[in-house]
Write a protein that holds these residues in place. Structure first.
Motif, PDB file in Angstrom:
ATOM      1  N   CYS A   1       0.848  -1.185   0.000  1.00  0.00           N
ATOM      2  CA  CYS A   1       0.000   0.000   0.000  1.00  0.00           C
ATOM      3  C   CYS A   1       0.888   1.242   0.000  1.00  0.00           C
ATOM      4  N   TYR A   2       0.346   2.272  -0.546  1.00  0.00           N
ATOM      5  CA  TYR A   2       1.049   3.544  -0.630  1.00  0.00           C
ATOM      6  C   TYR A   2       0.177   4.613   0.027  1.00  0.00           C
ATOM      7  N   PRO A   3       0.293   4.756   1.351  1.00  0.00           N
ATOM      8  CA  PRO A   3      -0.567   5.734   2.028  1.00  0.00           C
ATOM      9  C   PRO A   3      -0.124   7.164   1.729  1.00  0.00           C
ATOM     10  N   THR A   4      -1.082   8.047   1.841  1.00  0.00           N
ATOM     11  CA  THR A   4      -0.768   9.464   1.709  1.00  0.00           C
ATOM     12  C   THR A   4       0.026   9.883   2.950  1.00  0.00           C
ATOM     13  N   PRO A   5       0.687  11.022   2.914  1.00  0.00           N
ATOM     14  CA  PRO A   5       1.439  11.453   4.102  1.00  0.00           C
ATOM     15  C   PRO A   5       0.580  11.559   5.367  1.00  0.00           C
ATOM     16  N   ALA A   6      -0.656  12.000   5.226  1.00  0.00           N
ATOM     17  CA  ALA A   6      -1.543  12.091   6.398  1.00  0.00           C
ATOM     18  C   ALA A   6      -1.883  10.699   6.925  1.00  0.00           C
ATOM     19  N   GLN A   7      -2.144   9.753   6.028  1.00  0.00           N
ATOM     20  CA  GLN A   7      -2.437   8.382   6.451  1.00  0.00           C
ATOM     21  C   GLN A   7      -1.215   7.735   7.093  1.00  0.00           C
ATOM     22  N   ALA A   8      -0.044   8.000   6.531  1.00  0.00           N
ATOM     23  CA  ALA A   8       1.182   7.440   7.100  1.00  0.00           C
ATOM     24  C   ALA A   8       1.423   7.974   8.507  1.00  0.00           C
ATOM     25  N   GLN A   9       1.152   9.252   8.719  1.00  0.00           N
ATOM     26  CA  GLN A   9       1.315   9.849  10.045  1.00  0.00           C
ATOM     27  C   GLN A   9       0.349   9.207  11.043  1.00  0.00           C
ATOM     28  N   THR A  10      -0.904   8.993  10.626  1.00  0.00           N
ATOM     29  CA  THR A  10      -1.898   8.355  11.495  1.00  0.00           C
ATOM     30  C   THR A  10      -1.482   6.925  11.833  1.00  0.00           C
ATOM     31  N   LEU A  11      -1.007   6.191  10.846  1.00  0.00           N
ATOM     32  CA  LEU A  11      -0.556   4.816  11.094  1.00  0.00           C
ATOM     33  C   LEU A  11       0.613   4.781  12.070  1.00  0.00           C
ATOM     34  N   LEU A  12       1.545   5.701  11.925  1.00  0.00           N
ATOM     35  CA  LEU A  12       2.680   5.755  12.846  1.00  0.00           C
ATOM     36  C   LEU A  12       2.230   6.081  14.269  1.00  0.00           C
ATOM     37  N   GLN A  13       1.242   6.974  14.415  1.00  0.00           N
ATOM     38  CA  GLN A  13       0.715   7.287  15.742  1.00  0.00           C
ATOM     39  C   GLN A  13       0.035   6.068  16.350  1.00  0.00           C
ATOM     40  N   TRP A  14      -0.743   5.350  15.559  1.00  0.00           N
ATOM     41  CA  TRP A  14      -1.434   4.165  16.059  1.00  0.00           C
ATOM     42  C   TRP A  14      -0.438   3.087  16.475  1.00  0.00           C
ATOM     43  N   ILE A  15       0.611   2.910  15.688  1.00  0.00           N
ATOM     44  CA  ILE A  15       1.630   1.910  16.025  1.00  0.00           C
ATOM     45  C   ILE A  15       2.344   2.301  17.317  1.00  0.00           C
ATOM     46  N   GLY A  16       2.616   3.593  17.492  1.00  0.00           N
ATOM     47  CA  GLY A  16       3.248   4.058  18.730  1.00  0.00           C
ATOM     48  C   GLY A  16       2.363   3.834  19.941  1.00  0.00           C
ATOM     49  N   CYS A  17       1.061   4.051  19.799  1.00  0.00           N
ATOM     50  CA  CYS A  17       0.133   3.812  20.912  1.00  0.00           C
ATOM     51  C   CYS A  17       0.053   2.326  21.238  1.00  0.00           C
ATOM     52  N   GLN A  18       0.051   1.496  20.214  1.00  0.00           N
ATOM     53  CA  GLN A  18       0.021   0.053  20.453  1.00  0.00           C
ATOM     54  C   GLN A  18       1.298  -0.395  21.163  1.00  0.00           C
ATOM     55  N   ARG A  19       2.431   0.164  20.780  1.00  0.00           N
ATOM     56  CA  ARG A  19       3.696  -0.161  21.435  1.00  0.00           C
ATOM     57  C   ARG A  19       3.674   0.269  22.901  1.00  0.00           C
ATOM     58  N   ASP A  20       3.076   1.416  23.173  1.00  0.00           N
ATOM     59  CA  ASP A  20       2.974   1.902  24.545  1.00  0.00           C
ATOM     60  C   ASP A  20       2.133   0.948  25.394  1.00  0.00           C
ATOM     61  N   ILE A  21       0.998   0.499  24.871  1.00  0.00           N
ATOM     62  CA  ILE A  21       0.141  -0.446  25.593  1.00  0.00           C
ATOM     63  C   ILE A  21       0.866  -1.769  25.791  1.00  0.00           C
ATOM     64  N   TYR A  22       1.553  -2.245  24.770  1.00  0.00           N
ATOM     65  CA  TYR A  22       2.285  -3.509  24.880  1.00  0.00           C
ATOM     66  C   TYR A  22       3.359  -3.424  25.970  1.00  0.00           C
ATOM     67  N   ASN A  23       4.121  -2.336  25.975  1.00  0.00           N
ATOM     68  CA  ASN A  23       5.165  -2.181  26.991  1.00  0.00           C
ATOM     69  C   ASN A  23       4.573  -2.086  28.390  1.00  0.00           C
ATOM     70  N   ALA A  24       3.435  -1.413  28.523  1.00  0.00           N
ATOM     71  CA  ALA A  24       2.779  -1.314  29.833  1.00  0.00           C
ATOM     72  C   ALA A  24       2.310  -2.684  30.308  1.00  0.00           C
ATOM     73  N   LYS A  25       1.771  -3.488  29.404  1.00  0.00           N
ATOM     74  CA  LYS A  25       1.319  -4.825  29.784  1.00  0.00           C
ATOM     75  C   LYS A  25       2.503  -5.728  30.128  1.00  0.00           C
ATOM     76  N   VAL A  26       3.626  -5.557  29.456  1.00  0.00           N
ATOM     77  CA  VAL A  26       4.821  -6.348  29.791  1.00  0.00           C
ATOM     78  C   VAL A  26       5.306  -5.984  31.190  1.00  0.00           C
ATOM     79  N   ARG A  27       5.333  -4.680  31.506  1.00  0.00           N
ATOM     80  CA  ARG A  27       5.733  -4.266  32.856  1.00  0.00           C
ATOM     81  C   ARG A  27       4.757  -4.797  33.907  1.00  0.00           C
ATOM     82  N   GLU A  28       3.466  -4.760  33.584  1.00  0.00           N
ATOM     83  CA  GLU A  28       2.456  -5.279  34.507  1.00  0.00           C
ATOM     84  C   GLU A  28       2.640  -6.784  34.709  1.00  0.00           C
TER      85      GLU A  28
END
Length: 86
Positions: A9-36
């Motif tokens: 897929c070739y996302p637009t710059p706005a879509q790519a930014q949204t995807l990167l934000q979502w991936i960062g939030c998922q990483r944050d939740i994953y790291n929190a669950k690992v610490r828990e």
């Protein structure tokens, strides 16, 4: 025999930014669950073994959505739930 499909897929710059934000939030939740999980495993080794109980395994992430993490409310719940399970 075809086993799977490969898509590019070739996302637009706005879509790519949204995807990167979502991936960062998922990483944050994953790291929190690992610490828990690490906390509960340490707690289980020290005191739960005396009662014969196991450390809880849950897939909840809603307690991480607080006033300190307002960015998590902009992410689809299925993404965050997948971050908890993996």
């Amino acid at each position: 025999m075809q086993i799977g499909n490969c898509f590019r897929c070739y996302p637009t710059p706005a879509q790519a930014q949204t995807l990167l934000q979502w991936i960062g939030c998922q990483r944050d939740i994953y790291n929190a669950k690992v610490r828990e999980d690490q906390y509960f495993r340490t707690f289980a080794r020290k005191s739960l073994q005396h009662t014969g109980q196991c450390a809880p395994i849950d897939q909840q992430y809603s307690h991480f959505k607080t006033d300190l993490t307002p960015w998590l409310s902009n992410v689809p719940g299925s993404l965050l739930r997948n971050g908890v399970v993996r």
